[in-house]
Design a protein around this motif. Structure first.
Motif, mmCIF file in Angstrom:
data_model
loop_
_atom_site.group_PDB
_atom_site.id
_atom_site.type_symbol
_atom_site.label_atom_id
_atom_site.label_comp_id
_atom_site.label_asym_id
_atom_site.label_seq_id
_atom_site.Cartn_x
_atom_site.Cartn_y
_atom_site.Cartn_z
ATOM 1 N N GLY A 53 44.212 2.286 9.189
ATOM 2 C CA GLY A 53 45.390 3.103 9.453
ATOM 3 C C GLY A 53 45.732 4.022 8.296
ATOM 4 O O GLY A 53 45.799 3.587 7.141
ATOM 5 N N ARG A 111 46.060 -4.878 10.947
ATOM 6 C CA ARG A 111 47.480 -5.005 10.645
ATOM 7 C C ARG A 111 48.245 -3.683 10.815
ATOM 8 O O ARG A 111 49.460 -3.642 10.568
ATOM 9 C CB ARG A 111 47.664 -5.506 9.205
ATOM 10 C CG ARG A 111 47.098 -6.876 8.942
ATOM 11 C CD ARG A 111 47.816 -7.945 9.731
ATOM 12 N NE ARG A 111 49.244 -7.989 9.396
ATOM 13 C CZ ARG A 111 50.167 -8.575 10.127
ATOM 14 N NH1 ARG A 111 49.852 -9.159 11.269
ATOM 15 N NH2 ARG A 111 51.433 -8.578 9.737
ATOM 16 N N ALA A 112 47.556 -2.624 11.199
ATOM 17 C CA ALA A 112 48.181 -1.302 11.227
ATOM 18 C C ALA A 112 49.432 -1.263 12.106
ATOM 19 O O ALA A 112 50.493 -0.791 11.689
ATOM 20 C CB ALA A 112 47.166 -0.261 11.693
ATOM 21 N N GLU A 113 49.337 -1.767 13.314
ATOM 22 C CA GLU A 113 50.484 -1.722 14.236
ATOM 23 C C GLU A 113 51.651 -2.539 13.680
ATOM 24 O O GLU A 113 52.809 -2.096 13.707
ATOM 25 C CB GLU A 113 50.066 -2.250 15.608
ATOM 26 C CG GLU A 113 51.140 -2.107 16.667
ATOM 27 C CD GLU A 113 50.660 -2.502 18.051
ATOM 28 O OE1 GLU A 113 51.513 -2.861 18.888
ATOM 29 O OE2 GLU A 113 49.433 -2.457 18.298
ATOM 30 N N ALA A 114 51.349 -3.726 13.154
ATOM 31 C CA ALA A 114 52.399 -4.576 12.584
ATOM 32 C C ALA A 114 53.026 -3.924 11.357
ATOM 33 O O ALA A 114 54.243 -4.022 11.140
ATOM 34 C CB ALA A 114 51.823 -5.943 12.222
ATOM 35 N N ILE A 171 53.315 -0.696 10.732
ATOM 36 C CA ILE A 171 54.173 0.405 11.187
ATOM 37 C C ILE A 171 55.522 -0.141 11.641
ATOM 38 O O ILE A 171 56.589 0.381 11.283
ATOM 39 C CB ILE A 171 53.498 1.191 12.332
ATOM 40 C CG1 ILE A 171 52.195 1.831 11.858
ATOM 41 C CG2 ILE A 171 54.453 2.246 12.876
ATOM 42 C CD1 ILE A 171 52.331 2.768 10.707
ATOM 43 N N THR A 172 55.481 -1.214 12.429
ATOM 44 C CA THR A 172 56.713 -1.842 12.891
ATOM 45 C C THR A 172 57.530 -2.364 11.709
ATOM 46 O O THR A 172 58.763 -2.194 11.655
ATOM 47 C CB THR A 172 56.392 -2.989 13.854
ATOM 48 O OG1 THR A 172 55.683 -2.469 14.990
ATOM 49 C CG2 THR A 172 57.657 -3.691 14.328
ATOM 50 N N VAL A 176 52.208 8.152 11.538
ATOM 51 C CA VAL A 176 50.834 7.686 11.697
ATOM 52 C C VAL A 176 49.912 8.889 11.852
ATOM 53 O O VAL A 176 50.142 9.766 12.685
ATOM 54 C CB VAL A 176 50.710 6.761 12.914
ATOM 55 C CG1 VAL A 176 49.281 6.244 13.044
ATOM 56 C CG2 VAL A 176 51.680 5.595 12.808
ATOM 57 N N THR A 207 46.845 10.507 13.224
ATOM 58 C CA THR A 207 45.964 10.217 14.362
ATOM 59 C C THR A 207 44.855 11.245 14.532
ATOM 60 O O THR A 207 44.005 11.092 15.401
ATOM 61 C CB THR A 207 46.783 10.158 15.662
ATOM 62 O OG1 THR A 207 47.437 11.422 15.863
ATOM 63 C CG2 THR A 207 47.822 9.052 15.603
#
Length: 366
Positions: free
Chosen positions: A56, A118-121, A123-124, A135, A137
């Protein structure tokens, strides 16, 4: 099942004969026809090109970005100079590690590179803490590693020769702006290059056309980082492992430690800071006797018979450059280097020696 994502270089990987495997939600090359052993040794003697576009890339903007990130990461982000990057950790309130990441100072913003798994976690986590992560993309990320990396990349982007280890700058290739850092995950000198996705294939082909550059898969990336004594998130650290236990206390500078000008102020500081240098169990190196590799999860005992486990292997395999099996394990801190311990494999205990890390000396350009 969730459909696997593909990087901008997917077609190139298949063209080059890569064996593709699922990894952190992506379809990634684990090896090419050269094989893991050949790819590993080639990177140590020449130059290897890795597709790490699954990781990420995240931008944090604004004057308060560094201060805000310090609420989540026990590193000196405020003191991070433009054009430099450093290693950091997201921590939780229990003192564990949520992820490890690279943080680059880009003048008017910060550039973060986080693990794909772990990218999504992440960001959250940043969003819930009041940060505004953007992010990225539309860019690919490549790594060029090995003693021949500078020569190969400088043929396309001459400015890279002036960079020192952990420099992070913008450079030009043809009409594209590259985000280039002198860093990597192999213990070798090398570079990580972010490039617009639509030009990634052209750039990768241009690098592979340079003498001594070959594509490298995830298999060799893992054995290279293991020899270099570099931890992997999910193996050697996770949300239950503290920075001290992971052997990463060095990433927390004096300014964030007890008595420092900005001491604490990050999740789990009350548990993490007192434990630095005092953890009961820490990440250690092991050299198994014989030729049998010792893999993740293998329990470690103090003696050849009886007793309770004194630790477990977190990463292990054969070290092609070291020429022997090597491993990293969580062990009682009081066990001295040179001590023989025993790993239990298929009901049989095999000896291993507690050894210093890294197993292969790094060649970073300081």
């Amino acid at each position: 099942m969730t459909e696997l994502r593909r990087t901008p270089l997917y077609d190139l990987h298949t063209e080059l004969g890569a064996r593709m495997v699922p990894y952190a939600g992506w379809e990634m090359p684990v090896q090419y026809p050269m094989g893991v052993m050949g790819e590993h040794l080639h990177t140590r003697k020449a130059a290897g090109l890795f597709d790490v576009s699954h990781m990420g890339q995240v931008i944090l903007r604004g004057e308060g970005a560094a201060k805000a990130l310090e609420r989540l990461v026990p590193a000196d982000i405020i003191g991070l100079a433009p054009g430099r990057q450093r290693y950091g950790l997201f921590t939780n309130e229990d003192g564990g590690i949520l992820d490890d990441l690279m943080i680059a100072g880009k003048g008017d913003h910060l550039l973060l590179v986080v693990n794909a798994s772990r990218a999504e976690a992440d960001i959250t986590h940043m969003t819930e803490a009041g940060l505004a992560p953007e992010v990225v993309t539309d860019r690919a990320l490549l790594a060029l590693q090995g003693p021949g990396a500078e020569r190969a990349l400088a043929a396309l982007v001459p400015g890279v020769a002036d960079l020192r280890f952990m420099d992070s700058v913008d450079l030009q290739w043809e009409s594209e702006v590259l985000w280039v850092s002198r860093s990597g995950y192999t213990g070798e000198d090398g570079f990580e290059i972010s490039i617009p996705a639509e030009r990634a294939l052209d750039f990768a082909r241009a690098l592979l056309a340079q003498e001594g550059v070959v594509p490298i898969g995830l298999g060799a990336r893992d054995s290279l980082r293991l020899e270099a004594g570099l931890p992997l998130y999910g193996n050697d650290m996770d949300a239950t492992v503290s920075p001290a236990q992971a052997g990463l206390g060095w990433s927390i500078p004096k300014v964030r430690r007890a008595g420092g000008a900005r001491a604490g102020g990050f999740p789990g500081a009350d548990k993490i800071l007192p434990e630095l240098g005092k953890a009961a169990h820490i990440r250690r190196g092991l050299r198994p006797e014989g030729r049998a590799p010792m893999r993740e999860g293998t329990p470690i005992y103090a003696g050849p018979e009886g007793g309770e486990p004194v630790g477990r292997i977190t990463s292990g395999g054969f070290g092609p450059s070291a020429g022997v099996p090597i491993a990293m394990a969580t062990l009682a801190a009081g066990i001295a280097e040179g001590t023989t311990v025993y790993a239990e494999l298929r009901g049989k205990r095999l000896p291993a020696t507690v050894a210093p890390m890294p197993f292969v000396q790094p060649t970073y350009k300081r």
